[in-house]
Design a protein around this motif. Structure first.
Motif, PDB file in Angstrom:
ATOM      1  N   GLN A 111      14.006  -7.502   0.466  1.00 35.34           N
ATOM      2  CA  GLN A 111      13.364  -8.608  -0.244  1.00 35.34           C
ATOM      3  C   GLN A 111      11.919  -8.246  -0.651  1.00 35.34           C
ATOM      4  O   GLN A 111      11.157  -7.730   0.152  1.00 35.34           O
ATOM      5  N   ASP A 112      11.558  -8.517  -1.887  1.00 32.69           N
ATOM      6  CA  ASP A 112      10.216  -8.235  -2.396  1.00 32.69           C
ATOM      7  C   ASP A 112       9.482  -9.562  -2.562  1.00 32.69           C
ATOM      8  O   ASP A 112       9.942 -10.444  -3.284  1.00 32.69           O
ATOM      9  N   TYR A 113       8.387  -9.692  -1.861  1.00 31.45           N
ATOM     10  CA  TYR A 113       7.651 -10.962  -1.895  1.00 31.45           C
ATOM     11  C   TYR A 113       6.391 -10.901  -2.764  1.00 31.45           C
ATOM     12  O   TYR A 113       5.532 -11.760  -2.692  1.00 31.45           O
ATOM     13  N   ASP A 114       6.273  -9.892  -3.612  1.00 28.73           N
ATOM     14  CA  ASP A 114       5.073  -9.800  -4.459  1.00 28.73           C
ATOM     15  C   ASP A 114       4.969 -10.947  -5.458  1.00 28.73           C
ATOM     16  O   ASP A 114       3.895 -11.263  -5.950  1.00 28.73           O
ATOM     17  N   TYR A 115       6.149 -11.562  -5.741  1.00 29.00           N
ATOM     18  CA  TYR A 115       6.092 -12.651  -6.722  1.00 29.00           C
ATOM     19  C   TYR A 115       5.298 -13.847  -6.211  1.00 29.00           C
ATOM     20  O   TYR A 115       4.950 -14.752  -6.957  1.00 29.00           O
ATOM     21  N   LEU A 116       5.034 -13.880  -4.879  1.00 30.60           N
ATOM     22  CA  LEU A 116       4.265 -15.020  -4.358  1.00 30.60           C
ATOM     23  C   LEU A 116       2.830 -15.052  -4.931  1.00 30.60           C
ATOM     24  O   LEU A 116       2.185 -16.094  -4.912  1.00 30.60           O
ATOM     25  N   ASN A 117       2.358 -13.936  -5.407  1.00 28.44           N
ATOM     26  CA  ASN A 117       1.025 -13.925  -6.027  1.00 28.44           C
ATOM     27  C   ASN A 117       0.973 -14.797  -7.269  1.00 28.44           C
ATOM     28  O   ASN A 117      -0.097 -15.218  -7.701  1.00 28.44           O
TER      29      ASN A 117
ATOM     30  N   SER B 159      12.446 -18.595   5.141  1.00 29.92           N
ATOM     31  CA  SER B 159      11.307 -17.816   5.628  1.00 29.92           C
ATOM     32  C   SER B 159      10.000 -18.345   5.045  1.00 29.92           C
ATOM     33  O   SER B 159       8.986 -18.483   5.742  1.00 29.92           O
ATOM     34  N   ILE B 160      10.027 -18.658   3.790  1.00 29.07           N
ATOM     35  CA  ILE B 160       8.816 -19.192   3.136  1.00 29.07           C
ATOM     36  C   ILE B 160       8.412 -20.512   3.754  1.00 29.07           C
ATOM     37  O   ILE B 160       7.243 -20.772   4.035  1.00 29.07           O
ATOM     38  N   LEU B 161       9.428 -21.352   4.040  1.00 28.91           N
ATOM     39  CA  LEU B 161       9.111 -22.660   4.623  1.00 28.91           C
ATOM     40  C   LEU B 161       8.511 -22.522   6.008  1.00 28.91           C
ATOM     41  O   LEU B 161       7.567 -23.236   6.369  1.00 28.91           O
ATOM     42  N   ILE B 162       9.044 -21.609   6.815  1.00 24.69           N
ATOM     43  CA  ILE B 162       8.509 -21.415   8.159  1.00 24.69           C
ATOM     44  C   ILE B 162       7.070 -20.917   8.077  1.00 24.69           C
ATOM     45  O   ILE B 162       6.187 -21.359   8.815  1.00 24.69           O
ATOM     46  N   CYS B 163       6.810 -20.002   7.153  1.00 23.11           N
ATOM     47  CA  CYS B 163       5.442 -19.496   6.982  1.00 23.11           C
ATOM     48  C   CYS B 163       4.486 -20.608   6.580  1.00 23.11           C
ATOM     49  O   CYS B 163       3.337 -20.663   7.020  1.00 23.11           O
ATOM     50  N   ILE B 164       4.967 -21.481   5.740  1.00 21.39           N
ATOM     51  CA  ILE B 164       4.117 -22.618   5.336  1.00 21.39           C
ATOM     52  C   ILE B 164       3.762 -23.469   6.541  1.00 21.39           C
ATOM     53  O   ILE B 164       2.613 -23.890   6.712  1.00 21.39           O
TER      54      ILE B 164
ATOM     55  N   ARG C  10      -2.426 -21.232  -3.027  1.00 21.46           N
ATOM     56  CA  ARG C  10      -1.871 -21.738  -1.775  1.00 21.46           C
ATOM     57  C   ARG C  10      -0.877 -20.746  -1.140  1.00 21.46           C
ATOM     58  O   ARG C  10      -0.637 -20.803   0.058  1.00 21.46           O
ATOM     59  N   PHE C  11      -0.325 -19.862  -1.953  1.00 22.58           N
ATOM     60  CA  PHE C  11       0.647 -18.895  -1.441  1.00 22.58           C
ATOM     61  C   PHE C  11       0.047 -17.502  -1.317  1.00 22.58           C
ATOM     62  O   PHE C  11       0.765 -16.532  -1.120  1.00 22.58           O
ATOM     63  N   LYS C  12      -1.288 -17.435  -1.453  1.00 24.58           N
ATOM     64  CA  LYS C  12      -1.902 -16.109  -1.386  1.00 24.58           C
ATOM     65  C   LYS C  12      -1.751 -15.496  -0.001  1.00 24.58           C
ATOM     66  O   LYS C  12      -1.529 -14.290   0.143  1.00 24.58           O
ATOM     67  N   LYS C  13      -1.848 -16.369   1.060  1.00 27.05           N
ATOM     68  CA  LYS C  13      -1.706 -15.824   2.417  1.00 27.05           C
ATOM     69  C   LYS C  13      -0.304 -15.266   2.630  1.00 27.05           C
ATOM     70  O   LYS C  13      -0.108 -14.215   3.273  1.00 27.05           O
ATOM     71  N   LEU C  14       0.705 -15.962   2.116  1.00 31.80           N
ATOM     72  CA  LEU C  14       2.080 -15.454   2.245  1.00 31.80           C
ATOM     73  C   LEU C  14       2.228 -14.139   1.495  1.00 31.80           C
ATOM     74  O   LEU C  14       2.884 -13.207   1.969  1.00 31.80           O
ATOM     75  N   ALA C  15       1.596 -14.079   0.316  1.00 33.63           N
ATOM     76  CA  ALA C  15       1.709 -12.850  -0.451  1.00 33.63           C
ATOM     77  C   ALA C  15       1.052 -11.684   0.291  1.00 33.63           C
ATOM     78  O   ALA C  15       1.549 -10.561   0.282  1.00 33.63           O
ATOM     79  N   ASP C  16      -0.088 -12.008   0.944  1.00 41.26           N
ATOM     80  CA  ASP C  16      -0.767 -10.935   1.693  1.00 41.26           C
ATOM     81  C   ASP C  16       0.046 -10.506   2.916  1.00 41.26           C
ATOM     82  O   ASP C  16       0.030  -9.325   3.308  1.00 41.26           O
TER      83      ASP C  16
END
Length: 790
Positions: free
Chosen positions: A766-772, A635-640, A777-783
């Motif tokens: 799944q909790d994605y808060d750790y992306l902060n 999922s992270i890779l697709i978002c990237i 570069r991962f701020k958009k994913l975290a948001d």
């Protein structure tokens, strides 16, 4: 033809008859001119050839004449013009002749001092002459006919100005200054005076002589000095010069010309001032045979007595300046004597403190002398020695600690209320004063101590700790105050230094508390190096013992620990043990070497992650080690990829590398491939505008690569991702942006679900808060995925 001259006035008159050569010769001999002779170049006039007779016969030979010098007295009163000489040619009866003179004073500056009658040949001086301005003139007389033709050779005329005594002697200075030492012997040179006379010094007019007209004062006699009449040197003629009686003489000196003849000579005067210089012929004398003073005890740099002295020599000179010395009565060097530069008095000064209890008085013997040695033959008088009595005054002295600082040794950890020592002071005022001493605490940073007010006993108020920040090099320091009850009260300070002996009261601890390790044992990477630290010192610190606990059993089953040295050990995975990426808490027991030893159970957080060939944890490995599942990673890779495509539409492809997110991803070792410029752009340039893509796949034959695995093993998802990444990075035909698209390849017969089933708005666990924590570069994913239901 002859050239005749007739000196007049002061010159010698001569008359020559052109018809009688005999008479001419006789007259010349009479005047002392040596008779006839040939003229030389530049010589005076004389006979010239007579005109040739009109008929043939003997021709008379030319004769030259020398005119003697003409003397003219200077400052003549005239009347002017005054004739000096008459010149005639024997041809002036036959032809008309014109006479002229040339030279300095005639036709050269100064012009017109002399002139000549052009017809009669009479030469005149037109004004008074000044020998001091010019002493002689050299002229030439000329005779020419009316056509300007020379009829006679030029005659040299020498005119000398006779000196008159018209100048007085002039001194170079009106006042002359000289000096002579007092006590000088007769004949001692003093000074020189000189005068100049403008008259001729080869005559009496310019010969100057000197004499002394007067001397003031007349003491001890009126003629203490004499002067050399010819040279002007002044010398002493009598003994008795004494600066203390007469310090200066004034002499009037006269200079007279005409060899000093006062009747005919001219005179002038000047003043000679003779200073009698001081010699040390008077020793200093103390005004009294005894002096006295008082000094408080324990004071320094204090003048306690004043010694007065008299000296007749020149004040403030080395002959007058007094030097005082203590020759007895002060063996310990408590005093010194300084000289007052103005009054020349001796100031007895305390250099080292005196103690009333040791010395109540001092009896000093003092001698005085000058900076300069006494002159030869002068003896020092007995008055140069005196006695000085210095009384010592008793004052209230502060108590003092006999041992300061005081050192004691104690083990740390002693309980409160422990008596350490007695820190007592002594009172130096033991003879006349009976005083009581009281104690107080001045400095105790840790507040561990107290002191008994009356006897100075030190007692602990808290446990002593060697490891405290207030202990430096195992020493704790405190200061105390001892105060007497004098008037005024005096106090002294003392320092207590406690050396704290270490006990084993601190268990060891492990460093570091977090580390990472590869999921598979690598031959180049053997584990994590850990270090034990102990606040105690030897022998209560290392060497240390490192152990793994028996519970839980998985710790010893998966991990191993080996000791490297007394302070170091290595923690690692057992061989052929595979652990899923993640963070593991590994407890380790470490024990020190104290008696008895202290142990500590420390937990080390070890991050297990896939590593590259160098043993470094990869980025995807770090993500996996953080606890993410395979689905979350995909999922992270697709978002990237989505973010990259959005950024590609809003920005030009070829931009500054510092602003290119793809390049920045490379800088942080994240997944992706390096931007590649197509080898050929012809198939792009040929497209119409608006259709071109500079990142299109170049049209070149595709290289052959190993087929990617279709269905990766669930446990090998990391290998699968790395294999796809490696293939994309090494594929020159892959577009720069789409190297990560390999992860959407499902292949045939895949057991995995479609990636399209992943929904960005999924509400799973799944909790994605750790992306902060992964950076900007991962701020958009975290948001997008973090922040709860938002």
């Amino acid at each position: 033809m002859r050239f005749f001259f007739f000196p007049l006035l002061s010159s010698v008159a001569v008359s020559v008859n052109a018809a009688s050569s005999f008479l001419n010769k006789a007259l010349c001999r009479l005047l002392g001119h040596g008779g006839e002779g040939r003229g030389e170049e530049g010589g005076g006039g004389g006979a010239v050839p007579s005109p040739a007779p009109r008929h043939h016969g003997l021709r008379r030979q030319k004769r030259d004449w020398v005119i003697p010098p003409i003397n003219v007295a200077e400052n003549s009163r005239g009347p002017f013009p005054q004739m000096l000489v008459s010149i005639r040619s024997d041809q002036d009866k036959d032809i008309s002749i014109r006479y002229s003179i040339t030279g300095v004073g005639a036709d050269q500056p100064p012009n017109e001092v002399f002139n000549i009658d052009p017809v009669l040949g009479k030469m005149f001086v037109t004004k008074p002459l000044d020998r001091e301005h010019r002493s002689s003139y050299h002229l030439r007389a000329h005779a020419v006919d009316m056509n300007g033709n020379q009829v006679e050779n030029p005659i040299d005329l020498y005119i000398f100005v006779i000196d008159m005594n018209d100048n007085r002697p002039e001194f170079k200075n009106q006042v002359y200054n000289g000096s002579v030492d007092e006590g000088s012997k007769p004949g001692t040179y003093v000074m020189h005076v000189s005068a100049f006379d403008g008259d001729d010094n080869t005559t009496a007019n310019g010969m100057v002589r000197y004499r002394i007209l007067s001397q003031m004062p007349h003491s001890p006699i009126p003629n203490m000095f004499t002067i050399n009449s010819e040279t002007g040197d002044i010398v002493t003629v009598a003994p008795g010069l004494d600066r203390e009686k007469v310090s200066q003489y004034t002499i009037i000196v006269q200079a007279t010309d005409m060899e000093g003849n006062l009747n005919f000579g001219l005179s002038n005067t000047a003043t000679a001032i003779i200073t009698v210089t001081d010699i040390n012929d008077n020793p200093p004398m103390l005004t009294s045979r005894t002096f006295s003073g008082e000094v408080p005890e324990n004071r320094v740099d204090l003048a306690v007595a004043n010694l007065t002295v008299i000296d007749a020599d020149q004040p403030h000179s080395p002959n007058w300046n007094a030097v005082y010395r203590i020759i007895s009565g002060d063996p310990s060097g408590h005093f010194t004597i300084r000289t007052d530069p103005v009054s020349n008095d001796g100031l007895v000064t305390v250099m080292k403190p005196v103690d009333f209890e040791m010395n109540r008085a001092f009896m000093l013997t003092v001698v005085v002398s000058n900076q300069a040695h006494l002159a030869s033959g002068i003896q020092s008088a007995l008055q140069s020695t005196a006695g000085v009595t210095i009384s010592v005054q008793d004052v209230n002295e502060p108590p003092y600690f006999p041992t300061n600082p005081k050192h004691i040794r104690f083990e740390e950890g002693v309980p409160a209320g422990t008596s350490l020592t007695t820190f007592s002071a002594s009172d130096p005022d033991r003879l006349q004063m009976q005083q009581t001493i009281r104690y107080s605490k001045l400095s105790d940073l840790a507040d561990w101590l107290s002191i008994n007010r009356t006897n100075g006993q030190i007692v602990t108020t808290a446990m002593l700790d060697r490891e405290s920040i207030y202990v430096k090099n195992n020493i704790y320091e405190a200061t105390f105050l001892a105060t007497d009850n004098g008037s005024p009260a005096a106090s002294g300070t003392g320092t207590l230094q406690i050396y704290l002996i270490d006990i084993n009261d601190n268990p060891p601890a492990l460093i570091p508390r977090e580390s990472q390790i590869c999921e598979r044992v690598n031959k180049n990477v053997h584990g994590v190096n850990i270090t034990a630290a102990d606040a105690d010192t030897d022998p209560n610190a290392g060497p240390f013992v490192f152990e793994l606990p028996n519970f839980p059993s998985s710790i010893r089953r998966n991990w191993t620990i080996s000791r490297i040295s007394g302070d170091f050990a290595r923690l690692g995975l057992r061989y052929q043990i595979y652990l899923e990426p993640g963070v593991y808490e590994v407890p380790v027991i470490v024990s020190d070497s104290g008696n008895p030893p202290l142990s500590n159970r420390s937990v080390i957080k070890v991050k297990v992650c896939p590593c590259d060939e160098h043993g470094d944890c990869t980025t995807l490995g770090a993500v996996a080690a953080a606890g993410l599942g395979t689905g979350a990673i995909i999922s992270i890779l697709i978002c990237i990829i989505i973010l990259l495509k959005k950024e590609r539409h809003t920005k030009q492809l070829l931009i500054d590398p510092e602003d290119d997110v793809r390049d920045n991803i490379l800088k942080y070792d994240e997944e992706g491939s390096q931007l590649q410029q197509p080898d050929s752009l012809e198939h792009i340039i040929s497209k119409p505008p608006g259709v071109r893509r500079v990142d299109e796949r170049p049209v070149i034959p595709e290289s052959q690569y190993p087929i990617r695995p279709v269905v990766p093993h669930p446990g090998d998802i990391g290998d699968f991702i790395h294999e796809g990444l490696r293939a994309a990075d090494n594929d020159p035909t892959a577009p720069p942006y789409d190297s990560l698209l390999v992860f959407d390849y499902e292949g045939s017969g895949s057991t995995a679900g479609s990636v399209s089933s992943l929904n960005s708005s999924s509400t799973g666990d799944q909790d994605y808060d750790y992306l902060n924590d992964w950076g900007p570069r991962f701020k958009k994913l975290a948001d997008m995925y973090g922040g709860g239901e938002d």
